[in-house]
Motif scaffolding. Structure first.
Motif, PDB file in Angstrom:
ATOM      1  N   ARG A   1       0.830  -1.182   0.001  1.00  0.00           N
ATOM      2  CA  ARG A   1       0.007  -0.060   0.137  1.00  0.00           C
ATOM      3  C   ARG A   1       0.978   1.244   0.171  1.00  0.00           C
ATOM      4  O   ARG A   1       0.440   2.358   0.274  1.00  0.00           O
ATOM      5  CB  ARG A   1      -0.779   0.104   1.184  1.00  0.00           C
ATOM      6  N   GLY A   2       2.200   1.096  -0.301  1.00  0.00           N
ATOM      7  CA  GLY A   2       3.183   2.359  -0.078  1.00  0.00           C
ATOM      8  C   GLY A   2       3.769   2.359   1.107  1.00  0.00           C
ATOM      9  O   GLY A   2       3.692   1.797   2.183  1.00  0.00           O
ATOM     10  N   GLY A   3       5.032   3.111   0.858  1.00  0.00           N
ATOM     11  CA  GLY A   3       6.065   3.156   1.975  1.00  0.00           C
ATOM     12  C   GLY A   3       6.937   1.794   2.125  1.00  0.00           C
ATOM     13  O   GLY A   3       6.925   1.013   1.149  1.00  0.00           O
ATOM     14  N   TYR A   4       7.285   1.866   3.207  1.00  0.00           N
ATOM     15  CA  TYR A   4       8.253   0.832   3.478  1.00  0.00           C
ATOM     16  C   TYR A   4       7.898   0.316   4.778  1.00  0.00           C
ATOM     17  O   TYR A   4       7.362   0.750   5.773  1.00  0.00           O
ATOM     18  CB  TYR A   4       9.847   1.081   3.519  1.00  0.00           C
ATOM     19  N   VAL A   5       8.410  -1.302   5.066  1.00  0.00           N
ATOM     20  CA  VAL A   5       8.303  -1.990   6.260  1.00  0.00           C
ATOM     21  C   VAL A   5       9.754  -2.262   6.938  1.00  0.00           C
ATOM     22  O   VAL A   5      10.445  -2.842   6.092  1.00  0.00           O
ATOM     23  CB  VAL A   5       7.379  -3.083   5.984  1.00  0.00           C
ATOM     24  N   LEU A   6      10.142  -1.910   7.974  1.00  0.00           N
ATOM     25  CA  LEU A   6      11.047  -2.327   8.853  1.00  0.00           C
ATOM     26  C   LEU A   6      10.846  -3.479   9.538  1.00  0.00           C
ATOM     27  O   LEU A   6       9.767  -3.578  10.456  1.00  0.00           O
ATOM     28  CB  LEU A   6      11.685  -1.180   9.786  1.00  0.00           C
ATOM     29  N   ARG A   7      11.668  -4.737   9.424  1.00  0.00           N
ATOM     30  CA  ARG A   7      11.577  -5.767  10.112  1.00  0.00           C
ATOM     31  C   ARG A   7      12.565  -6.077  10.757  1.00  0.00           C
ATOM     32  O   ARG A   7      13.608  -6.252  10.133  1.00  0.00           O
ATOM     33  CB  ARG A   7      10.957  -6.905   9.295  1.00  0.00           C
ATOM     34  N   ILE A   8      12.824  -6.515  12.294  1.00  0.00           N
ATOM     35  CA  ILE A   8      13.928  -6.650  12.938  1.00  0.00           C
ATOM     36  C   ILE A   8      13.562  -8.046  13.619  1.00  0.00           C
ATOM     37  O   ILE A   8      12.633  -8.195  14.350  1.00  0.00           O
ATOM     38  CB  ILE A   8      14.296  -5.675  14.045  1.00  0.00           C
TER      39      ILE A   8
ATOM     40  N   GLN B   1       8.464 -18.814  13.934  1.00  0.00           N
ATOM     41  CA  GLN B   1       9.056 -19.956  14.498  1.00  0.00           C
ATOM     42  C   GLN B   1      10.357 -19.466  15.293  1.00  0.00           C
ATOM     43  O   GLN B   1      11.283 -19.327  14.592  1.00  0.00           O
ATOM     44  CB  GLN B   1       9.281 -21.071  13.657  1.00  0.00           C
ATOM     45  N   GLY B   2      10.406 -19.573  16.537  1.00  0.00           N
ATOM     46  CA  GLY B   2      11.611 -19.375  17.315  1.00  0.00           C
ATOM     47  C   GLY B   2      12.095 -17.743  17.613  1.00  0.00           C
ATOM     48  O   GLY B   2      12.749 -17.267  18.106  1.00  0.00           O
ATOM     49  N   CYS B   3      11.030 -16.594  16.791  1.00  0.00           N
ATOM     50  CA  CYS B   3      11.381 -15.311  16.978  1.00  0.00           C
ATOM     51  C   CYS B   3      10.251 -14.539  16.808  1.00  0.00           C
ATOM     52  O   CYS B   3       9.185 -15.135  16.351  1.00  0.00           O
ATOM     53  CB  CYS B   3      12.508 -14.980  15.884  1.00  0.00           C
ATOM     54  N   VAL B   4      10.327 -13.180  17.051  1.00  0.00           N
ATOM     55  CA  VAL B   4       9.331 -12.401  16.540  1.00  0.00           C
ATOM     56  C   VAL B   4       9.720 -11.259  15.704  1.00  0.00           C
ATOM     57  O   VAL B   4      10.965 -10.983  15.874  1.00  0.00           O
ATOM     58  CB  VAL B   4       8.918 -11.572  17.897  1.00  0.00           C
ATOM     59  N   MET B   5       9.175 -10.797  14.678  1.00  0.00           N
ATOM     60  CA  MET B   5       9.619  -9.884  13.706  1.00  0.00           C
ATOM     61  C   MET B   5       8.953  -8.530  14.322  1.00  0.00           C
ATOM     62  O   MET B   5       7.814  -8.439  14.224  1.00  0.00           O
ATOM     63  CB  MET B   5       9.089 -10.098  12.559  1.00  0.00           C
ATOM     64  N   VAL B   6       9.746  -7.652  14.877  1.00  0.00           N
ATOM     65  CA  VAL B   6       9.342  -6.456  15.283  1.00  0.00           C
ATOM     66  C   VAL B   6       9.148  -5.455  13.873  1.00  0.00           C
ATOM     67  O   VAL B   6      10.138  -5.388  13.458  1.00  0.00           O
ATOM     68  CB  VAL B   6      10.218  -5.882  16.411  1.00  0.00           C
ATOM     69  N   THR B   7       7.879  -5.185  13.688  1.00  0.00           N
ATOM     70  CA  THR B   7       7.702  -4.426  12.388  1.00  0.00           C
ATOM     71  C   THR B   7       7.141  -3.066  12.511  1.00  0.00           C
ATOM     72  O   THR B   7       6.097  -2.713  13.284  1.00  0.00           O
ATOM     73  CB  THR B   7       6.757  -5.358  11.867  1.00  0.00           C
ATOM     74  N   GLY B   8       7.597  -2.214  11.738  1.00  0.00           N
ATOM     75  CA  GLY B   8       7.322  -0.815  11.833  1.00  0.00           C
ATOM     76  C   GLY B   8       6.967  -0.398  10.164  1.00  0.00           C
ATOM     77  O   GLY B   8       7.783  -0.695   9.471  1.00  0.00           O
ATOM     78  N   HIS B   9       5.940   0.489   9.649  1.00  0.00           N
ATOM     79  CA  HIS B   9       5.708   0.779   8.807  1.00  0.00           C
ATOM     80  C   HIS B   9       5.889   2.442   8.541  1.00  0.00           C
ATOM     81  O   HIS B   9       5.485   3.131   9.290  1.00  0.00           O
ATOM     82  CB  HIS B   9       4.197   0.685   8.266  1.00  0.00           C
ATOM     83  N   SER B  10       6.606   2.883   7.626  1.00  0.00           N
ATOM     84  CA  SER B  10       6.941   4.133   7.249  1.00  0.00           C
ATOM     85  C   SER B  10       7.616   4.603   6.140  1.00  0.00           C
ATOM     86  O   SER B  10       8.043   3.528   5.572  1.00  0.00           O
ATOM     87  CB  SER B  10       7.961   4.737   8.281  1.00  0.00           C
ATOM     88  N   ARG B  11       7.109   5.586   5.126  1.00  0.00           N
ATOM     89  CA  ARG B  11       7.670   5.838   3.825  1.00  0.00           C
ATOM     90  C   ARG B  11       9.028   6.411   4.200  1.00  0.00           C
ATOM     91  O   ARG B  11       9.845   6.759   2.900  1.00  0.00           O
ATOM     92  CB  ARG B  11       6.883   6.816   3.113  1.00  0.00           C
TER      93      ARG B  11
END
Length: 268
Positions: free
Chosen positions: A96-103, A135-145
Protein backbone atom coordinates in the motif's frame (compact mmCIF):
# COMPACT_ATOMS: atom_id res chain seq x y z
CA UNK A 1 -38.62 20.11 -12.10
CA UNK A 2 -35.42 22.03 -11.62
CA UNK A 3 -35.42 25.56 -12.87
CA UNK A 4 -32.28 27.36 -14.03
CA UNK A 5 -32.14 29.09 -10.66
CA UNK A 6 -32.13 25.93 -8.50
CA UNK A 7 -30.47 23.41 -10.83
CA UNK A 8 -27.02 22.27 -9.44
CA UNK A 9 -24.06 23.62 -11.34
CA UNK A 10 -22.15 20.94 -13.21
CA UNK A 11 -18.61 22.09 -12.57
CA UNK A 12 -18.13 24.35 -9.60
CA UNK A 13 -20.38 22.57 -7.07
CA UNK A 14 -19.24 19.11 -8.17
CA UNK A 15 -15.63 20.07 -7.46
CA UNK A 16 -16.64 20.93 -3.92
CA UNK A 17 -17.99 17.40 -3.45
CA UNK A 18 -14.76 15.71 -4.57
CA UNK A 19 -12.89 14.17 -1.60
CA UNK A 20 -9.63 15.74 -0.53
CA UNK A 21 -6.93 13.07 -0.16
CA UNK A 22 -4.00 13.45 2.16
CA UNK A 23 -0.40 13.12 0.98
CA UNK A 24 0.05 9.56 2.25
CA UNK A 25 -3.03 8.37 0.34
CA UNK A 26 -1.76 9.97 -2.88
CA UNK A 27 1.71 8.47 -2.48
CA UNK A 28 0.21 5.04 -1.78
CA UNK A 29 -1.84 5.15 -4.97
CA UNK A 30 1.15 6.33 -7.01
CA UNK A 31 3.28 3.53 -5.52
CA UNK A 32 0.76 0.94 -6.76
CA UNK A 33 0.91 2.43 -10.26
CA UNK A 34 4.72 2.48 -10.17
CA UNK A 35 4.66 -1.28 -9.51
CA UNK A 36 2.95 -1.87 -12.85
CA UNK A 37 -0.70 -1.78 -11.80
CA UNK A 38 -3.17 -0.21 -14.22
CA UNK A 39 -5.04 2.97 -13.34
CA UNK A 40 -8.29 1.03 -13.52
CA UNK A 41 -7.19 -1.64 -10.99
CA UNK A 42 -5.73 0.94 -8.60
CA UNK A 43 -8.93 2.98 -8.86
CA UNK A 44 -11.04 -0.07 -8.01
CA UNK A 45 -8.84 -1.01 -5.07
CA UNK A 46 -8.56 2.44 -3.52
CA UNK A 47 -11.86 4.02 -4.58
CA UNK A 48 -9.95 6.94 -6.09
CA UNK A 49 -10.92 8.11 -9.55
CA UNK A 50 -8.57 7.46 -12.44
CA UNK A 51 -8.63 11.14 -13.31
CA UNK A 52 -7.34 12.05 -9.84
CA UNK A 53 -4.53 9.48 -10.00
CA UNK A 54 -3.59 10.64 -13.50
CA UNK A 55 -3.42 14.22 -12.25
CA UNK A 56 -1.20 13.18 -9.32
CA UNK A 57 1.17 11.46 -11.76
CA UNK A 58 1.76 14.82 -13.42
CA UNK A 59 2.43 16.38 -10.01
CA UNK A 60 4.61 13.56 -8.68
CA UNK A 61 7.71 15.77 -8.29
CA UNK A 62 5.97 18.50 -6.23
CA UNK A 63 4.44 15.76 -4.04
CA UNK A 64 7.83 14.19 -3.37
CA UNK A 65 9.30 17.55 -2.43
CA UNK A 66 6.77 17.98 0.35
CA UNK A 67 7.67 14.66 1.97
CA UNK A 68 11.35 15.14 2.76
CA UNK A 69 12.73 12.99 5.52
CA UNK A 70 13.86 14.55 8.75
CA UNK A 71 16.73 13.35 10.90
CA UNK A 72 15.75 11.48 14.08
CA UNK A 73 15.46 13.59 17.23
CA UNK A 74 16.65 10.84 19.60
CA UNK A 75 20.12 10.25 18.21
CA UNK A 76 21.24 7.76 20.87
CA UNK A 77 18.21 5.54 20.22
CA UNK A 78 18.77 5.84 16.48
CA UNK A 79 22.36 4.60 16.90
CA UNK A 80 21.02 1.57 18.81
CA UNK A 81 18.33 0.91 16.18
CA UNK A 82 20.96 1.21 13.44
CA UNK A 83 22.90 -1.60 15.12
CA UNK A 84 19.78 -3.76 15.30
CA UNK A 85 19.00 -3.08 11.63
CA UNK A 86 22.52 -3.89 10.44
CA UNK A 87 22.48 -7.12 12.42
CA UNK A 88 19.04 -8.65 11.96
CA UNK A 89 16.92 -6.08 10.13
CA UNK A 90 15.59 -5.59 6.62
CA UNK A 91 13.44 -3.16 4.63
CA UNK A 92 10.83 -4.05 2.04
CA UNK A 93 8.20 -2.21 0.05
CA UNK A 94 4.68 -2.25 1.44
CA UNK A 95 1.88 -3.14 -1.03
CA UNK A 96 0.00 0.00 0.00
CA UNK A 97 3.01 2.28 -0.29
CA UNK A 98 5.93 3.16 1.95
CA UNK A 99 8.32 0.65 3.50
CA UNK A 100 8.26 -1.93 6.26
CA UNK A 101 11.14 -2.30 8.73
CA UNK A 102 11.43 -5.81 10.17
CA UNK A 103 13.88 -6.77 12.91
CA UNK A 104 14.09 -10.39 14.02
CA UNK A 105 14.30 -10.88 17.80
CA UNK A 106 14.59 -14.35 19.34
CA UNK A 107 11.81 -15.51 21.66
CA UNK A 108 14.48 -16.33 24.24
CA UNK A 109 15.09 -12.61 24.87
CA UNK A 110 11.75 -10.88 25.69
CA UNK A 111 13.63 -7.85 27.01
CA UNK A 112 15.25 -7.42 23.59
CA UNK A 113 11.85 -7.55 21.89
CA UNK A 114 10.62 -4.76 24.16
CA UNK A 115 13.79 -2.70 23.67
CA UNK A 116 13.55 -3.05 19.89
CA UNK A 117 9.88 -2.05 19.85
CA UNK A 118 10.58 0.97 22.07
CA UNK A 119 13.50 2.04 19.87
CA UNK A 120 11.35 2.04 16.72
CA UNK A 121 8.66 4.07 18.49
CA UNK A 122 11.20 6.60 19.75
CA UNK A 123 12.76 7.04 16.30
CA UNK A 124 9.39 7.18 14.48
CA UNK A 125 6.86 8.20 17.18
CA UNK A 126 4.16 8.94 14.59
CA UNK A 127 4.15 5.35 13.29
CA UNK A 128 2.76 2.20 14.87
CA UNK A 129 4.81 -0.91 15.69
CA UNK A 130 3.46 -4.44 15.79
CA UNK A 131 4.86 -7.89 16.57
CA UNK A 132 4.63 -10.76 14.06
CA UNK A 133 5.29 -14.17 15.67
CA UNK A 134 7.51 -16.56 13.71
CA UNK A 135 9.03 -19.90 14.60
CA UNK A 136 11.53 -19.20 17.36
CA UNK A 137 11.43 -15.43 16.96
CA UNK A 138 9.30 -12.31 16.67
CA UNK A 139 9.50 -9.86 13.79
CA UNK A 140 9.28 -6.39 15.32
CA UNK A 141 7.68 -4.46 12.47
CA UNK A 142 7.10 -0.79 11.71
CA UNK A 143 5.70 0.95 8.61
CA UNK A 144 6.94 4.29 7.30
CA UNK A 145 7.74 5.83 3.95
CA UNK A 146 10.85 7.37 5.54
CA UNK A 147 12.76 4.17 6.42
CA UNK A 148 15.03 4.31 3.32
CA UNK A 149 16.00 7.86 4.33
CA UNK A 150 16.91 6.73 7.85
CA UNK A 151 18.62 3.54 6.65
CA UNK A 152 20.23 4.36 3.29
CA UNK A 153 22.11 1.03 3.50
CA UNK A 154 18.91 -0.55 2.15
CA UNK A 155 19.28 -2.05 -1.31
CA UNK A 156 18.59 -5.13 -3.40
CA UNK A 157 19.93 -8.42 -2.15
CA UNK A 158 21.35 -9.46 1.20
CA UNK A 159 23.44 -7.02 3.23
CA UNK A 160 26.53 -9.25 3.18
CA UNK A 161 26.37 -9.36 -0.65
CA UNK A 162 26.57 -5.60 -1.14
CA UNK A 163 28.72 -2.74 0.09
CA UNK A 164 27.66 -1.28 3.44
CA UNK A 165 28.95 2.15 4.44
CA UNK A 166 27.59 4.83 6.73
CA UNK A 167 26.56 8.21 5.39
CA UNK A 168 28.51 11.15 6.89
CA UNK A 169 25.51 12.18 9.03
CA UNK A 170 25.20 8.60 10.33
CA UNK A 171 28.89 8.46 11.19
CA UNK A 172 28.51 11.67 13.18
CA UNK A 173 25.72 10.06 15.20
CA UNK A 174 27.77 6.91 15.76
CA UNK A 175 30.79 8.98 16.82
CA UNK A 176 28.59 10.74 19.38
CA UNK A 177 26.86 7.54 20.56
CA UNK A 178 29.24 4.63 19.87
CA UNK A 179 28.14 2.41 22.75
CA UNK A 180 24.54 2.46 21.54
CA UNK A 181 25.65 1.14 18.14
CA UNK A 182 27.74 -1.58 19.81
CA UNK A 183 24.81 -2.54 22.02
CA UNK A 184 22.50 -2.79 19.00
CA UNK A 185 24.98 -4.95 17.11
CA UNK A 186 25.53 -7.27 20.09
CA UNK A 187 21.80 -7.51 20.77
CA UNK A 188 21.15 -8.49 17.16
CA UNK A 189 24.15 -10.60 16.11
CA UNK A 190 26.14 -11.07 19.30
CA UNK A 191 26.09 -12.59 22.76
CA UNK A 192 27.75 -12.61 26.16
CA UNK A 193 28.77 -16.06 27.37
CA UNK A 194 30.71 -17.52 30.29
CA UNK A 195 33.61 -19.80 29.43
CA UNK A 196 35.31 -22.02 31.98
CA UNK A 197 38.52 -23.95 32.38
CA UNK A 198 40.29 -25.95 35.08
CA UNK A 199 43.79 -25.61 36.55
CA UNK A 200 45.87 -27.53 39.02
CA UNK A 201 46.57 -25.39 42.09
CA UNK A 202 48.64 -26.98 44.89
CA UNK A 203 47.72 -30.40 43.62
CA UNK A 204 44.01 -29.58 43.49
CA UNK A 205 42.07 -29.02 40.25
CA UNK A 206 40.05 -25.80 40.39
CA UNK A 207 37.47 -24.45 38.01
CA UNK A 208 37.74 -20.89 36.69
CA UNK A 209 35.03 -19.00 34.81
CA UNK A 210 35.46 -15.93 32.66
CA UNK A 211 32.95 -14.01 30.52
CA UNK A 212 33.48 -12.95 26.94
CA UNK A 213 31.54 -11.31 24.12
CA UNK A 214 31.09 -12.64 20.61
CA UNK A 215 29.84 -10.89 17.49
CA UNK A 216 29.17 -12.86 14.31
CA UNK A 217 28.23 -11.43 10.92
CA UNK A 218 28.67 -12.44 7.29
CA UNK A 219 29.31 -8.87 6.06
CA UNK A 220 32.94 -7.75 6.08
CA UNK A 221 31.75 -4.13 6.07
CA UNK A 222 29.50 -4.57 9.13
CA UNK A 223 32.22 -6.46 11.00
CA UNK A 224 34.66 -3.66 10.18
CA UNK A 225 32.17 -1.06 11.44
CA UNK A 226 31.88 -3.04 14.68
CA UNK A 227 35.64 -3.44 15.20
CA UNK A 228 36.43 0.16 14.19
CA UNK A 229 33.95 1.37 16.81
CA UNK A 230 35.48 -0.96 19.41
CA UNK A 231 38.90 0.50 18.57
CA UNK A 232 37.56 4.03 19.14
CA UNK A 233 36.34 2.94 22.58
CA UNK A 234 39.57 1.25 23.62
CA UNK A 235 38.08 -2.25 23.59
CA UNK A 236 40.52 -5.01 22.62
CA UNK A 237 39.22 -7.70 20.29
CA UNK A 238 40.42 -10.49 18.08
CA UNK A 239 38.98 -12.60 15.30
CA UNK A 240 37.94 -15.84 16.94
CA UNK A 241 36.85 -17.74 13.86
CA UNK A 242 36.29 -17.11 10.18
CA UNK A 243 34.40 -19.33 7.78
CA UNK A 244 32.95 -18.97 4.33
CA UNK A 245 29.71 -17.75 5.84
CA UNK A 246 30.66 -15.40 8.68
CA UNK A 247 33.34 -13.81 10.82
CA UNK A 248 33.35 -14.26 14.59
CA UNK A 249 34.88 -11.47 16.70
CA UNK A 250 35.73 -12.08 20.35
CA UNK A 251 36.23 -9.67 23.26
CA UNK A 252 37.83 -11.63 26.11
CA UNK A 253 40.39 -9.48 27.96
CA UNK A 254 39.22 -8.63 31.46
CA UNK A 255 39.38 -4.83 31.14
CA UNK A 256 37.60 -4.87 27.78
CA UNK A 257 34.90 -7.23 29.04
CA UNK A 258 34.38 -4.88 32.00
CA UNK A 259 33.83 -1.99 29.57
CA UNK A 260 31.34 -4.05 27.58
CA UNK A 261 29.54 -5.08 30.77
CA UNK A 262 29.23 -1.45 31.83
CA UNK A 263 27.71 -0.29 28.53
CA UNK A 264 26.19 -3.36 26.86
CA UNK A 265 25.58 -6.30 29.19
CA UNK A 266 23.91 -9.61 28.37
CA UNK A 267 20.65 -9.91 26.51
CA UNK A 268 17.62 -10.67 28.61
Amino acid sequence: MNTPSNRPAKGKNRAKLDPVYDLETRERALALVSHGRSLNSVSKQTGISRAAIRQWQVRIEPISRTSKCSRPDDLATYSYLLGLYLGDGCLSRHPRGGYVLRIACADAWPGLITACRDAILRVRPANSVYLVPKQGCVMVTGHSRHWPCLFPQHGPGKKHERHIALEPWQQQIVDAHPWELIRGLIHSDGCRITNWTTRMVNGERKRYEYPRYFFTNASDDIVRLYTDTLDSLGVEWRTARQSRRAQNVSVARRASVALMDAHVGPKY
